[in-house]
Write a protein that holds these residues in place. Structure first.
Motif, PDB file in Angstrom:
ATOM      1  N   ILE B  26       0.946  -1.361   0.045  1.00 18.92           N
ATOM      2  CA  ILE B  26       0.099  -0.020   0.132  1.00 18.92           C
ATOM      3  C   ILE B  26       0.897   1.283   0.062  1.00 18.92           C
ATOM      4  CG2 ILE B  26      -1.665   1.372   1.216  1.00 18.92           C
ATOM      5  CD1 ILE B  26      -2.864  -1.388   2.121  1.00 18.92           C
ATOM      6  N   GLY B  27       1.878   1.230   0.833  1.00 26.15           N
ATOM      7  CA  GLY B  27       2.890   2.162   0.847  1.00 26.15           C
ATOM      8  C   GLY B  27       3.628   2.507  -0.464  1.00 26.15           C
ATOM      9  N   GLN B  28       3.804   1.492  -1.134  1.00 26.45           N
ATOM     10  CA  GLN B  28       4.307   1.583  -2.587  1.00 26.45           C
ATOM     11  C   GLN B  28       3.518   2.145  -3.310  1.00 26.45           C
ATOM     12  OE1 GLN B  28       7.086   0.550  -4.446  1.00 26.45           O
ATOM     13  NE2 GLN B  28       6.668   0.324  -6.422  1.00 26.45           N
ATOM     14  N   MET B  29       2.358   1.609  -3.281  1.00 23.86           N
ATOM     15  CA  MET B  29       1.237   2.587  -4.370  1.00 23.86           C
ATOM     16  C   MET B  29       0.851   3.920  -3.973  1.00 23.86           C
ATOM     17  SD  MET B  29      -2.823   2.266  -4.148  1.00 23.86           S
ATOM     18  CE  MET B  29      -2.734   3.596  -3.148  1.00 23.86           C
ATOM     19  N   LEU B  30       1.236   4.328  -2.667  1.00 26.72           N
ATOM     20  CA  LEU B  30       0.990   5.575  -2.490  1.00 26.72           C
ATOM     21  C   LEU B  30       2.289   6.599  -3.084  1.00 26.72           C
ATOM     22  CD1 LEU B  30       0.103   5.539   1.390  1.00 26.72           C
ATOM     23  CD2 LEU B  30      -1.330   5.913  -0.726  1.00 26.72           C
ATOM     24  N   VAL B  31       3.491   5.740  -2.824  1.00 25.24           N
ATOM     25  CA  VAL B  31       4.664   6.486  -3.618  1.00 25.24           C
ATOM     26  C   VAL B  31       4.515   6.768  -5.233  1.00 25.24           C
ATOM     27  CG1 VAL B  31       7.169   6.206  -4.030  1.00 25.24           C
ATOM     28  CG2 VAL B  31       6.255   5.581  -1.733  1.00 25.24           C
ATOM     29  N   LEU B  32       3.965   5.636  -5.646  1.00 32.57           N
ATOM     30  CA  LEU B  32       3.763   5.785  -7.198  1.00 32.57           C
ATOM     31  C   LEU B  32       3.047   6.832  -7.787  1.00 32.57           C
ATOM     32  CD1 LEU B  32       3.848   2.073  -8.610  1.00 32.57           C
ATOM     33  CD2 LEU B  32       5.594   3.843  -9.135  1.00 32.57           C
ATOM     34  N   ALA B  33       1.989   7.046  -7.100  1.00 25.72           N
ATOM     35  CA  ALA B  33       0.884   8.066  -7.306  1.00 25.72           C
ATOM     36  C   ALA B  33       1.526   9.419  -7.355  1.00 25.72           C
ATOM     37  CB  ALA B  33      -0.350   8.068  -6.178  1.00 25.72           C
ATOM     38  N   PHE B  34       2.743   9.602  -6.743  1.00 28.41           N
ATOM     39  CA  PHE B  34       3.245  10.964  -6.606  1.00 28.41           C
ATOM     40  C   PHE B  34       4.536  11.034  -7.467  1.00 28.41           C
ATOM     41  CE2 PHE B  34       0.660  10.837  -2.881  1.00 28.41           C
ATOM     42  CZ  PHE B  34      -0.081  11.861  -2.902  1.00 28.41           C
ATOM     43  N   GLN B  35       4.667   9.924  -8.147  1.00 36.00           N
ATOM     44  CA  GLN B  35       6.077   9.790  -8.960  1.00 36.00           C
ATOM     45  C   GLN B  35       6.026  10.099 -10.403  1.00 36.00           C
ATOM     46  OE1 GLN B  35       7.800   5.963  -8.753  1.00 36.00           O
ATOM     47  NE2 GLN B  35       9.122   6.715  -7.341  1.00 36.00           N
ATOM     48  N   GLY B  36       6.696  10.789 -10.992  1.00 34.79           N
ATOM     49  CA  GLY B  36       6.666  11.222 -12.425  1.00 34.79           C
ATOM     50  C   GLY B  36       7.971  11.148 -13.028  1.00 34.79           C
ATOM     51  N   PRO B  37       8.322  11.413 -14.224  1.00 33.27           N
ATOM     52  CA  PRO B  37       9.667  11.124 -14.643  1.00 33.27           C
ATOM     53  C   PRO B  37      10.667  11.789 -14.139  1.00 33.27           C
ATOM     54  CG  PRO B  37       8.026  11.958 -16.514  1.00 33.27           C
ATOM     55  CD  PRO B  37       7.401  12.034 -15.077  1.00 33.27           C
ATOM     56  N   GLY B  39      10.745  12.682 -10.592  1.00 35.24           N
ATOM     57  CA  GLY B  39      10.686  12.651  -9.088  1.00 35.24           C
ATOM     58  C   GLY B  39       9.337  13.037  -8.636  1.00 35.24           C
ATOM     59  N   PHE B  40       9.275  13.752  -7.800  1.00 33.46           N
ATOM     60  CA  PHE B  40       7.736  13.959  -7.033  1.00 33.46           C
ATOM     61  C   PHE B  40       7.174  14.810  -7.900  1.00 33.46           C
ATOM     62  CE2 PHE B  40       5.172  16.943  -4.589  1.00 33.46           C
ATOM     63  CZ  PHE B  40       4.381  15.734  -4.023  1.00 33.46           C
ATOM     64  N   THR B  41       5.634  14.515  -8.230  1.00 31.72           N
ATOM     65  CA  THR B  41       5.053  15.321  -8.962  1.00 31.72           C
ATOM     66  C   THR B  41       3.291  15.110  -8.381  1.00 31.72           C
ATOM     67  OG1 THR B  41       4.102  15.705 -11.137  1.00 31.72           O
ATOM     68  CG2 THR B  41       4.642  13.501 -10.611  1.00 31.72           C
ATOM     69  N   LEU B  42       2.636  16.211  -8.911  1.00 28.45           N
ATOM     70  CA  LEU B  42       1.302  16.173  -8.558  1.00 28.45           C
ATOM     71  C   LEU B  42       0.532  15.972  -9.990  1.00 28.45           C
ATOM     72  CD1 LEU B  42       0.603  18.607  -5.713  1.00 28.45           C
ATOM     73  CD2 LEU B  42       0.539  16.340  -5.616  1.00 28.45           C
ATOM     74  N   GLN B  43       1.241  15.738 -10.970  1.00 29.75           N
ATOM     75  CA  GLN B  43       0.604  15.830 -12.435  1.00 29.75           C
ATOM     76  C   GLN B  43      -0.577  14.801 -12.428  1.00 29.75           C
ATOM     77  OE1 GLN B  43       4.341  14.638 -14.375  1.00 29.75           O
ATOM     78  NE2 GLN B  43       3.041  13.213 -15.666  1.00 29.75           N
ATOM     79  N   HIS B  44      -0.370  13.650 -12.091  1.00 32.62           N
ATOM     80  CA  HIS B  44      -1.287  12.645 -12.358  1.00 32.62           C
ATOM     81  C   HIS B  44      -2.838  13.259 -11.498  1.00 32.62           C
ATOM     82  CE1 HIS B  44       1.873  10.219 -13.278  1.00 32.62           C
ATOM     83  NE2 HIS B  44       2.477  10.367 -12.049  1.00 32.62           N
ATOM     84  N   ALA B  46      -3.458  16.276 -11.052  1.00 28.62           N
ATOM     85  CA  ALA B  46      -3.854  17.383 -11.750  1.00 28.62           C
ATOM     86  C   ALA B  46      -4.852  16.717 -13.235  1.00 28.62           C
ATOM     87  CB  ALA B  46      -2.888  18.410 -12.344  1.00 28.62           C
ATOM     88  N   ARG B  47      -4.115  15.788 -13.433  1.00 31.09           N
ATOM     89  CA  ARG B  47      -4.705  15.388 -14.981  1.00 31.09           C
ATOM     90  C   ARG B  47      -6.047  14.778 -14.430  1.00 31.09           C
ATOM     91  NH1 ARG B  47      -2.773   9.705 -17.508  1.00 31.09           N
ATOM     92  NH2 ARG B  47      -4.557   9.373 -19.092  1.00 31.09           N
ATOM     93  N   PHE B  48      -6.310  14.055 -13.307  1.00 24.51           N
ATOM     94  CA  PHE B  48      -7.607  13.691 -12.997  1.00 24.51           C
ATOM     95  C   PHE B  48      -8.597  14.712 -12.827  1.00 24.51           C
ATOM     96  CE2 PHE B  48     -10.736  12.078  -9.868  1.00 24.51           C
ATOM     97  CZ  PHE B  48     -11.025  10.628 -10.476  1.00 24.51           C
ATOM     98  N   LEU B  49      -8.128  15.832 -11.902  1.00 20.44           N
ATOM     99  CA  LEU B  49      -9.136  16.742 -11.443  1.00 20.44           C
ATOM    100  C   LEU B  49      -9.406  17.739 -12.711  1.00 20.44           C
ATOM    101  CD1 LEU B  49      -7.645  17.311  -7.774  1.00 20.44           C
ATOM    102  CD2 LEU B  49      -9.758  16.135  -8.599  1.00 20.44           C
ATOM    103  N   GLY B  50      -8.595  17.743 -13.735  1.00 19.17           N
ATOM    104  CA  GLY B  50      -8.639  18.632 -14.700  1.00 19.17           C
ATOM    105  C   GLY B  50      -9.524  17.918 -15.884  1.00 19.17           C
ATOM    106  N   ASP B  51      -9.812  16.763 -15.929  1.00 17.14           N
ATOM    107  CA  ASP B  51     -10.550  16.080 -16.977  1.00 17.14           C
ATOM    108  C   ASP B  51     -11.885  15.862 -16.474  1.00 17.14           C
ATOM    109  OD1 ASP B  51     -11.586  14.495 -18.658  1.00 17.14           O
ATOM    110  OD2 ASP B  51      -9.653  13.353 -19.320  1.00 17.14           O
ATOM    111  N   PRO B  52     -13.078  16.490 -17.226  1.00 18.66           N
ATOM    112  CA  PRO B  52     -14.499  16.312 -17.062  1.00 18.66           C
ATOM    113  C   PRO B  52     -14.794  14.821 -16.863  1.00 18.66           C
ATOM    114  CG  PRO B  52     -14.062  17.783 -18.782  1.00 18.66           C
ATOM    115  CD  PRO B  52     -12.841  17.500 -18.544  1.00 18.66           C
TER     116      PRO B  52
END
Lengths: 267, 273
Positions: B26-37, B39-44, B46-52
């Protein structure tokens, strides 16, 4: 108690129970009905009566392989979940270790945390560390979600047991191992047995973890059924399902014999 | 060996497995959610919340889960009340009636609904015979289908949660209320309901979380066009293989579930203690 309920309400209550029962059991009845159908298409009520879909299933390599995999995993899970969960329940019940309460909650947490969240985490971790998933992945992850059932049934049985037996055995000179195997083990035996059957049922019927943790050539029975339903269901799916329903009925009767289904249901 | 060592010996294997094979993933999943090319990112997120589309999926998940919970409550409470008040023999049968579907694979129960709800199925064809709906009417791949299927899947959880509380109630309380002149419905409202509230809330929270996180039934009954959050995660993982985005969606689901689960755990603990 029942006497004091007005008659119209009582009639309403039985009608309500009947309708709800139909709602709860209807889908299962439909599946059994479809499996007995003669026709090539899924239809309910069934057209004609025949057992030929059962013959079809028993001679289908895909179903037999899936059933064999499910059975192996479920047996492994039953053993590991009962050992780990039962041992933990004994220690938690004694309340001698610091934080026993928290530990109990810890062991039950896979029951409340949605399986999909665990499944996706397990898939990601396993692929990063070990590459493709295997039967070992299924064994471990099913054990995680099945063990809480053993913990719960064992704790429930221990709660009703005589706490002084172990002490008495110690006073009479029984050693640690003797006490554990001759006093505590028989005390929790019904809980362990019921938990073991629940664990088997959980693993054998489990679909969420198995859908995430799969690879070509490793398909459990529920996953096989799921794939058939997504693409081309025919009455053979109903025949497999019926066999699984019958297995569940047998498990419930066995659990009821051992501890009583009601005891578990209301705890 | 001391008592302490014996107890540790008993509990540690299970605890170790739980830590390594449950909490670490579960920890691994939490880490992956904030991981981009980089390092740390919130882009995923942002993509979810920005897409109707995804916001629609989220809204549908919340809406359907609330509706499913409400329906389970409306059926589960009377059912649990009746189960608590019949004789032991009848209660055994009712318990089996609730547990048998609970212990049957969710795939199989959903299959049953697929047969009943499909275009040639029992329910649409009956409605057609009465002339209530048109020729092409089918319930499959609709939100209604998801709700019907999910209520059947989750009703046992609600019923058993409430049954536990009602069985622990002192039956004399109800008798006393009746002797003092309360009608049946007054007794229900002023005695039974308040005492059953912990079970009602616990059952509702449990049903809500389970319904928000299930995908097998919604996938099969709702099809690809009527997606819910968990179904979208499953698709993301198995079809588009975008694991970081899937993890981000799982985190959103996780956060929502925790919001609901924390009061649930408090409540259950209070009821037990």
């Amino acid at each position: 108690m029942v006497k004091s309920i007005p008659t119209p309400l009582r009639i309403f209550a039985w009608v309500f129970v009947g309708v709800t029962g139909l709602f709860l059991l209807g889908p299962l009845i439909v599946v059994v009905g479809v499996s007995l159908s003669e026709s090539r298409f899924i239809s309910f009520p069934p057209n004609g009566l025949s057992l030929h879909w059962y013959r079809q299933v028993l001679s289908s390599d895909a179903y037999v392989a899936a059933a064999w995999l499910s059975l192996r995993v479920a047996v492994l899970v039953t053993i590991s979940a009962t050992l780990l969960g039962g041992a933990a329940a004994v220690a938690i019940h004694r309340r001698k270790l610091p934080g026993s309460e928290t530990m109990g909650a810890f062991f039950l947490s896979p029951l409340v945390l949605p399986t999909i969240i665990y499944a996706i985490g397990m898939l990601m971790l396993w692929s990063t560390l070990f590459g493709p998933v295997s039967i070992l992945t299924l064994w471990i992850s099913h054990t995680i979600i099945a063990a809480p059932y053993v913990v719960r049934t064992t704790l429930a049985v221990l709660a009703d047991s005589d706490p002084f037996l172990e002490e008495a055995a110690a006073t009479m000179g029984a050693g640690r191992m003797q006490r554990l195997f001759l006093v505590v083990l028989p005390q929790c035996a019904p809980g362990l047995a019921a938990g073991a059957f629940f664990a088997f049922n959980v693993s054998f019927d489990e679909a969420v973890l198995s859908l995430f943790l799969r690879k070509p050539g490793m398909t459990t029975l529920p996953v096989q059924i799921y794939s058939q339903l997504e693409f081309s269901p025919d009455p053979s799916v109903a025949a497999v399902s019926t066999i699984m329903i019958l297995l569940t009925v047998v498990l419930i009767l066995v659990i009821d014999r051992i501890v009583g289904v009601q005891k578990f249901a209301s705890s | 060996m001391t008592d302490r060592q014996e107890n540790l010996f008993l509990v540690l294997p299970g605890l170790a497995l739980l830590a390594l094979a449950f909490f670490v993933p579960i920890g691994q999943m939490l880490v992956l959610a904030f991981q981009g090319p980089e390092g740390f990112t919130l882009q995923h997120f942002a993509r979810f919340l920005g897409d109707p589309f995804y916001l629609g999926v989220l809204w549908r998940t919340v809406k359907l889960s609330a509706l499913i919970t409400l329906l389970c409550l409306m059926i589960g409470f009377p059912l649990a009340y009746i189960m608590a008040h019949v004789g032991p023999r009848a209660r055994l049968w009712l318990v089996i009636m609730v547990i048998l579907p609970l212990m049957t694979s969710v795939v199989i129960r959903t299959f049953g609904w697929m047969v009943v709800l499909s275009r040639s199925g029992l329910i649409p064809s009956t409605l057609r015979d009465f002339g209530l709906v048109g020729r092409a009417f089918s319930l499959m791949h609709t939100e209604t289908a998801i709700v019907i299927g999910m209520v059947q899947v989750l009703l046992p959880f609600m019923t058993l949660s409430i049954l536990g509380v009602i069985l622990r109630m002192d039956p004399k309380l109800e008798e006393a209320a009746r002797t003092m002149g309360c009608t049946f419905l007054q007794t229900l409202r002023t005695v039974v309901l308040p005492l059953a509230t912990p079970g009602i809330i616990a059952g509702s929270l449990l049903v809500f979380t389970l319904s928000a996180s299930s995908f097998v039934t919604p996938n099969l009954l709702g099809g690809p066009r009527v997606q819910v959050l968990a179904a979208s995660i499953y698709r993301q993982v198995t079809q588009t293989l975008d694991w970081n985005f899937a993890a981000a969606q799982a985190v959103i689901l996780f956060a929502g579930v925790l919001l609901v689960l924390i009061p649930y755990i408090r409540l259950v603990r209070r009821a037990d203690g």
